[in-house]
Design a protein around this motif. Sequence first.
Motif, mmCIF file in Angstrom:
data_model
loop_
_atom_site.group_PDB
_atom_site.id
_atom_site.type_symbol
_atom_site.label_atom_id
_atom_site.label_comp_id
_atom_site.label_asym_id
_atom_site.label_seq_id
_atom_site.Cartn_x
_atom_site.Cartn_y
_atom_site.Cartn_z
ATOM 1 N N MET A 25 0.853 -1.185 0.000
ATOM 2 C CA MET A 25 0.000 0.000 0.000
ATOM 3 C C MET A 25 0.893 1.241 0.000
ATOM 4 O O MET A 25 1.916 1.259 0.681
ATOM 5 N N GLN A 27 2.730 2.162 -2.433
ATOM 6 C CA GLN A 27 4.019 1.854 -3.065
ATOM 7 C C GLN A 27 4.441 2.950 -4.039
ATOM 8 O O GLN A 27 5.622 3.087 -4.356
ATOM 9 N N GLY A 29 4.688 6.698 -4.040
ATOM 10 C CA GLY A 29 4.533 7.825 -3.117
ATOM 11 C C GLY A 29 5.871 8.480 -2.812
ATOM 12 O O GLY A 29 6.870 8.220 -3.485
ATOM 13 N N ARG A 39 5.950 14.740 -8.913
ATOM 14 C CA ARG A 39 5.051 15.535 -8.077
ATOM 15 C C ARG A 39 5.425 17.023 -8.125
ATOM 16 O O ARG A 39 4.545 17.880 -8.195
ATOM 17 N N PHE A 45 -1.537 18.085 -5.696
ATOM 18 C CA PHE A 45 -1.659 16.623 -5.649
ATOM 19 C C PHE A 45 -2.894 16.161 -6.428
ATOM 20 O O PHE A 45 -2.847 15.180 -7.167
ATOM 21 N N ILE A 72 -0.919 -0.579 -8.185
ATOM 22 C CA ILE A 72 -2.203 -0.014 -7.748
ATOM 23 C C ILE A 72 -2.355 1.348 -8.416
ATOM 24 O O ILE A 72 -1.401 2.147 -8.463
ATOM 25 N N PHE A 90 -5.309 19.372 -0.963
ATOM 26 C CA PHE A 90 -4.247 18.645 -0.256
ATOM 27 C C PHE A 90 -3.159 19.647 0.032
ATOM 28 O O PHE A 90 -2.561 20.199 -0.900
ATOM 29 N N PRO A 96 -5.123 16.218 3.602
ATOM 30 C CA PRO A 96 -6.305 16.685 2.881
ATOM 31 C C PRO A 96 -7.180 17.605 3.735
ATOM 32 O O PRO A 96 -7.287 17.428 4.946
ATOM 33 N N PHE A 142 -9.109 0.923 -6.874
ATOM 34 C CA PHE A 142 -9.505 1.043 -5.467
ATOM 35 C C PHE A 142 -10.476 2.195 -5.261
ATOM 36 O O PHE A 142 -10.657 3.058 -6.125
ATOM 37 N N TYR A 152 -13.746 12.102 6.145
ATOM 38 C CA TYR A 152 -13.040 13.260 5.557
ATOM 39 C C TYR A 152 -14.029 14.331 5.105
ATOM 40 O O TYR A 152 -13.753 15.533 5.192
ATOM 41 N N PHE A 205 -10.750 0.581 0.873
ATOM 42 C CA PHE A 205 -10.012 0.991 2.081
ATOM 43 C C PHE A 205 -10.986 1.551 3.122
ATOM 44 O O PHE A 205 -11.573 2.606 2.905
ATOM 45 N N HIS A 323 -0.212 -1.091 6.781
ATOM 46 C CA HIS A 323 -0.724 0.214 6.345
ATOM 47 C C HIS A 323 0.276 0.719 5.306
ATOM 48 O O HIS A 323 1.151 -0.046 4.902
HETATM 49 O O1 CP3 Z 1 0.438 3.751 -4.018
HETATM 50 C C1 CP3 Z 1 -0.768 3.658 -3.686
HETATM 51 O O2 CP3 Z 1 -1.161 3.016 -2.685
HETATM 52 C C2 CP3 Z 1 -1.824 4.267 -4.593
HETATM 53 C C3 CP3 Z 1 -2.239 5.593 -4.321
HETATM 54 C C4 CP3 Z 1 -2.988 5.982 -3.062
HETATM 55 C C5 CP3 Z 1 -2.842 7.260 -2.455
HETATM 56 N N1 CP3 Z 1 -3.769 7.377 -1.476
HETATM 57 C C6 CP3 Z 1 -1.878 8.281 -2.890
HETATM 58 C C7 CP3 Z 1 -1.549 9.401 -1.982
HETATM 59 C C8 CP3 Z 1 -3.979 5.297 -2.345
HETATM 60 C C9 CP3 Z 1 -4.487 3.865 -2.514
HETATM 61 C C10 CP3 Z 1 -4.472 6.201 -1.344
HETATM 62 C C11 CP3 Z 1 -5.563 5.869 -0.422
HETATM 63 C C12 CP3 Z 1 -5.912 6.804 0.649
HETATM 64 N N2 CP3 Z 1 -5.924 8.166 0.611
HETATM 65 C C13 CP3 Z 1 -6.407 6.393 1.920
HETATM 66 C C14 CP3 Z 1 -6.648 4.982 2.363
HETATM 67 C C15 CP3 Z 1 -5.405 4.310 2.795
HETATM 68 C C16 CP3 Z 1 -4.770 4.883 4.051
HETATM 69 O O3 CP3 Z 1 -3.710 5.472 3.919
HETATM 70 O O4 CP3 Z 1 -5.370 4.744 5.121
HETATM 71 C C17 CP3 Z 1 -6.654 7.557 2.660
HETATM 72 C C18 CP3 Z 1 -7.177 7.642 4.081
HETATM 73 C C19 CP3 Z 1 -6.360 8.678 1.818
HETATM 74 C C20 CP3 Z 1 -6.508 10.118 2.139
HETATM 75 C C21 CP3 Z 1 -5.204 10.817 2.114
HETATM 76 N N3 CP3 Z 1 -4.508 11.120 0.967
HETATM 77 C C22 CP3 Z 1 -4.471 11.322 3.222
HETATM 78 C C23 CP3 Z 1 -4.884 11.211 4.668
HETATM 79 C C24 CP3 Z 1 -3.328 11.916 2.691
HETATM 80 C C25 CP3 Z 1 -2.301 12.722 3.474
HETATM 81 C C26 CP3 Z 1 -1.346 11.862 4.184
HETATM 82 C C27 CP3 Z 1 -0.119 11.717 3.382
HETATM 83 O O5 CP3 Z 1 0.394 10.584 3.306
HETATM 84 O O6 CP3 Z 1 0.328 12.742 2.845
HETATM 85 C C28 CP3 Z 1 -3.342 11.753 1.292
HETATM 86 C C29 CP3 Z 1 -2.330 12.186 0.308
HETATM 87 C C30 CP3 Z 1 -1.714 11.153 -0.570
HETATM 88 N N4 CP3 Z 1 -2.398 10.133 -1.194
HETATM 89 C C31 CP3 Z 1 -0.351 11.092 -0.976
HETATM 90 C C32 CP3 Z 1 -0.235 10.002 -1.868
HETATM 91 C C33 CP3 Z 1 0.983 9.554 -2.624
HETATM 92 C C34 CP3 Z 1 0.737 12.075 -0.564
HETATM 93 C C35 CP3 Z 1 0.474 13.405 -1.198
HETATM 94 C C36 CP3 Z 1 1.669 14.093 -1.809
HETATM 95 O O7 CP3 Z 1 2.373 13.525 -2.656
HETATM 96 O O8 CP3 Z 1 1.869 15.269 -1.473
#
Ligand code: CP3
Length: 344
Positions: A25, A27, A29, A39, A45, A72, A90, A96, A142, A152, A205, A323
């Motif tokens: 998960m 992967q 990022g 990015r 984002f 994914i 974001f 977010p 997904f 959210y 998720f 996670h």
């Molecule tokens: O590689 C993968 O898994 C595919 C892409 C993916 C992202 N978000 C990219 C992302 C997936 C499957 C998600 C799911 C997601 N997004 C969830 C469920 C899984 C989990 O983590 O519990 C949730 C709750 C979100 C909501 C979300 N998006 C949050 C809370 C955040 C901020 C936290 C963080 O890690 O920055 C995001 C942003 C986000 N989603 C990023 C990525 C790569 C980082 C943003 C950036 O690049 O600036």
Amino acid sequence: MDLIQKPLLAALNNRRTDPPPIWLMRQAGRYLPEYRSMRAGAGSFLDLCLDPAKAAIVTLQPISRFGFDAAILFSDILVIPHALGQKVDFETGIGPTTVPVRNGSDLAKLSTERVHDLLCPVYETLERAAHGMPDDVALIGFAGAPWTVATYMVEGGTSRDHAATRAWALGAPEDFERLIDMLVEVTAEFLIRQVGAGAEALQIFDSWAGALPAHAFARYSLAPIREIAARVKRACPQVPVIAFPRGVPLQLPGFASAGEIDAVSIDHATDPRWVAERIQPSVAVQGNLDPALLLTGGAEMIRAAREIVETFSGGAHVFNLGHGVLPATPVEHVRDLVQAVRGE
Ligand code: CP3
């Protein structure tokens, strides 16, 4: 290639495979330098999520680097509120943020009318990624589960206690259920269209399932996920559905016996031995290495990974984390993990 020859799809069809397929998960990022440079040039984002050419490249970045068994879709669970007309941002360092939806009149401002037009870029990302995939790698689509997406939407962003969402869900359930129903409707269609665009397996998720009181769990977590999975199964019976209800180990038997759900993904707090005994006889299991061990790497990570492989060796297993990959993870540790799981 026969679909079932893809190791991920074999495992999700409840076949034991040795070694287990592996993907992680998050992967795609921030721990990946090639992601960070993509990015940096992509605007926000959300812009990146909705730019099919770039999002397809990001989807495939971890496949080129590590040879995972699955890619994914690169997107986010919050594209759904965005497509419903809620303002979603974001912010770097914050995560977010949304303009909160808290009652019936806020709900009335959302609209399902343009959802799939606005989500077209996501479908196009899958089409493009599907073309660039190695033959034995599966493409996973997904969505967020209705409860988690609702948190959210209601809280205005990430929350520690989800108090506003619980207060609404428990205090005015008729209104809150309209939000959940709307999310069931659009999420099921969203996933079905993802399959039409090339997704071969789907993950739902429910990251905040653990915030629900036990008595409300069936209503707001399990039932909506089952309804989405059932609709997906009616439209595309061959596509496996993975549920990831985080933080609710005692609820896993309900997912395992649901029928519509092919696999459960388990978090790192859940005891794999208990899951191997109680859950794996019914459905494939995915998980559950602690992402913090990928920060440390070395012998301890490898020992823990091998132990998980061994514990789940009696049935269908997909190796994954409990996670998402943490942004500070060194890429070499990910490479070492893939090798350890494959016995290399
Ligand atoms: O590689 C993968 O898994 C595919 C892409 C993916 C992202 N978000 C990219 C992302 C997936 C499957 C998600 C799911 C997601 N997004 C969830 C469920 C899984 C989990 O983590 O519990 C949730 C709750 C979100 C909501 C979300 N998006 C949050 C809370 C955040 C901020 C936290 C963080 O890690 O920055 C995001 C942003 C986000 N989603 C990023 C990525 C790569 C980082 C943003 C950036 O690049 O600036």
